[in-house]
Design an enzyme around this catalytic site. Sequence first.
Site, short mmCIF file in Angstrom:
data_model
loop_
_atom_site.label_atom_id
_atom_site.label_comp_id
_atom_site.label_asym_id
_atom_site.label_seq_id
_atom_site.Cartn_x
_atom_site.Cartn_y
_atom_site.Cartn_z
N GLU A 1 47.96 -28.59 -92.22
CA GLU A 1 46.70 -28.60 -91.47
C GLU A 1 45.71 -27.62 -92.07
O GLU A 1 46.05 -26.76 -92.87
CB GLU A 1 46.94 -28.34 -89.97
CG GLU A 1 47.52 -26.99 -89.64
CD GLU A 1 47.84 -26.85 -88.15
OE1 GLU A 1 48.16 -27.83 -87.46
OE2 GLU A 1 47.75 -25.70 -87.66
N ARG B 1 57.47 -23.00 -71.00
CA ARG B 1 58.22 -21.94 -70.30
C ARG B 1 57.24 -20.84 -69.90
O ARG B 1 56.07 -20.90 -70.21
CB ARG B 1 59.25 -21.35 -71.26
CG ARG B 1 58.58 -20.89 -72.55
CD ARG B 1 59.48 -20.12 -73.46
NE ARG B 1 58.91 -19.99 -74.79
CZ ARG B 1 57.98 -19.13 -75.15
NH1 ARG B 1 57.47 -18.30 -74.26
NH2 ARG B 1 57.52 -19.08 -76.38
P1 ADP Z 1 55.01 -20.62 -84.26
O1 ADP Z 1 55.45 -21.71 -83.32
O2 ADP Z 1 55.88 -20.51 -85.48
O3 ADP Z 1 54.76 -19.32 -83.57
P2 ADP Z 1 52.21 -21.42 -84.10
O4 ADP Z 1 51.82 -22.80 -84.38
O5 ADP Z 1 52.30 -21.01 -82.65
O6 ADP Z 1 53.61 -21.10 -84.84
O7 ADP Z 1 51.25 -20.43 -84.85
C1 ADP Z 1 51.48 -19.03 -84.87
C2 ADP Z 1 50.24 -18.30 -85.33
O8 ADP Z 1 49.84 -18.73 -86.63
C3 ADP Z 1 49.01 -18.51 -84.47
O9 ADP Z 1 48.98 -17.67 -83.37
C4 ADP Z 1 47.89 -18.23 -85.46
O10 ADP Z 1 47.71 -16.84 -85.60
C5 ADP Z 1 48.43 -18.75 -86.75
N1 ADP Z 1 47.98 -20.14 -87.01
C6 ADP Z 1 48.59 -21.27 -86.64
N2 ADP Z 1 47.90 -22.37 -87.03
C7 ADP Z 1 46.83 -21.92 -87.68
C8 ADP Z 1 45.72 -22.56 -88.37
N3 ADP Z 1 45.61 -23.89 -88.45
N4 ADP Z 1 44.78 -21.78 -88.93
C9 ADP Z 1 44.88 -20.42 -88.87
N5 ADP Z 1 45.88 -19.77 -88.27
C10 ADP Z 1 46.85 -20.50 -87.68
#
Ligand code: ADP
Length: 665
Positions: free
Chosen positions: A200, A297
């Site tokens: 993405e 959760r």
């Molecule tokens: P995980 O489930 O491994 O924690 P997440 O999808 O929740 O992964 O993303 C964790 C962190 O990564 C987010 O809080 C953000 O800081 C960063 N992040 C995720 N997606 C993006 C993106 N498309 N662009 C910039 N930062 C992102």
Amino acid sequence: MLESVLIANRGEIACRIIRTAKRLGMRTIAVYSEADKNALFVQMADEAHLIGPPPARESYLQIDKIIEVAKRTRAASIHPGYGFLSERVEFAQACAENGIVFVGPPASAIKAMGLKDAAKALVQQAHVPVVPGYHGAKQDPEFLRQKAYEVGYPVLIKAVAGGGGKGMRRVDKAADFDAALESAQREAQNAFGDPRVLVEKYILSPRHIEIQVFADKHGNVVHLFERDCSLQRRHQKVIEEAPAPGMTPDMRAIMGKAAVEAARAVGYVGAGTIEFIADGREGLRPDRFYFMEMNTRLQVEHPVTEAITGLDLVELQFRVASGEALPFSQDDLAINGHAVEARLYAEDPEKEFLPSTGKLWALEFPEGEGLRIDTGVEAGDEVTPYYDPMIAKVIAHGATRDEALSRLAEALGETIVAGPKTNIAFLKKLCEAKEFRAGQFDTGFIDRNMDSLGAVAHEIDAQAVRLGVLKLIEHEFEERGYKAAIYEGPVPSPWGDHDAFQLSGPRREGMTIKVDGERTDAGLEWSLSASDDVDVVVRFGGGVSHLLGDYLPADPRRFVLTDDGVIVLSDGRQTRVAPHDPFDVDLEHANGGGTIKAPMHGKLIALFVKPGDKVEKGQRLAIVEAMKMEHALTAPTDGEVAEIAAEPGAQVAEGARLIVLKTEA
Ligand code: ADP
């Protein structure tokens, strides 16, 4: 209301759940591992049952054992907390099959949101904005590289089964794509047994903003506003707050609606969080936020939402689980003030946040208006290597953001922790950081400001060492019945004043002191005066301290005696001072070689050398994994590998000898 609840968790969240359950008149049942037999949550629960050895996979992750205890104790419900089994479809199913109420969403909703690619596709159908990118089934590198090109760099590769930031790689240019893809897939395979990824757009100046949702079994879904969790390190949250700085009522309404739609799309029930990433380059804008994932959760950071809404989310979870309708509608809800939470961790910011374990020799929190402390440990407890090393959550609520942040900073300053190293000074600096205070920050803020936040190696705190040595002597003299007290401050005249009263000239004594486990040579002189008082001067690092004089007495809370010495606290930093036992000779280093020991409890996951190999100073020798992080061990000197004492895959204890080097000299 449900008659009883079994808490399938430990630590602060187990304590927090028990507190509400008791208030509601429920019988509380704890399950615990051998490592937790004296833990606070075990003491708090009405009954507690041992389920296995310390490693989580043999205790807190054992679905069968936990269900068996629930049946035996006739638990009406199970609350999974966060982490552990909270998002495991099989666990929710096992509860249902055994007629136990799972305090959480239906298994089908957990499943639908479990994989990031499927979740994105699903909420997209519900018209929730998602980060532009590819989240389909095709996985060949060439195809994914083409998609990355179409999306436009920088891109983010994410494991579809991801969590905790694992299997995630930012890629800035096409040339780096293949290598990043390969390592993300490998990490995903290792961590989740599923190598699939999605690609993405990497959002610039990203702000992590999440919406708390709540749904009942009668079709009502509301949101409890947003939390801003942009202060992160390695994609892990450090400080969270509500509401989000810069949020407008319009944007809040739009994000709230999107979150409610996402929850509806999976038939959600109970407490859930929709995580969004917002493009913060030009402030928060309603057309620049995107769905990332849903956590099905209760979240670690739920207290900030409780603070601004006045609700008890765990109580609501129990009410909804028992079939009650939500007692309010969206229009009844309003935001009151501002709340911030800091996650106090046993880790060492001066050593790349290496997890730190050991006994908590002291643990004291301040109390006061607008302050809440959620913890699962108390003084005397051990921070073990088996679980997440969070010590407490410190939560402050105020009328304004400034008030909440000042209150939090002050509370952190007044908190006393001694034993494992902690991030307390780092958290305090974060609360006080100018740009953050001004609301100018994104998820890269911490990384950009490591130096000013104090997350770099520091010199030994010489004044702390001097005071520590004094404390040791004071303690010793007290045992001998001398009058003695520590004083610190400017030293107008170290010796001259006393000459007339001395029985004899000052005697000089030498003493070797260990500071943070390392040998030093602290100078020590002492004399007895006619009044039966004792005057001692300690010299270390060019400064002087007295044990007697007309100076301000040092704050006694700054000194914590341990089994072998004293811990001196200053500004959240700890300096361990202990007498060095001259018979404790370091044979390993006697021949000038080097012994590489495990820096903490963990697993040896890679070994790059074998006996006979020549190595250079600084060369990577092995990797130890602990608390979800990898730590490289490097050669302390040039030399030859004389011995390897552990095999890859082995669990190693802190301080265990792993590799012995022989040097030419
Ligand atoms: P995980 O489930 O491994 O924690 P997440 O999808 O929740 O992964 O993303 C964790 C962190 O990564 C987010 O809080 C953000 O800081 C960063 N992040 C995720 N997606 C993006 C993106 N498309 N662009 C910039 N930062 C992102």
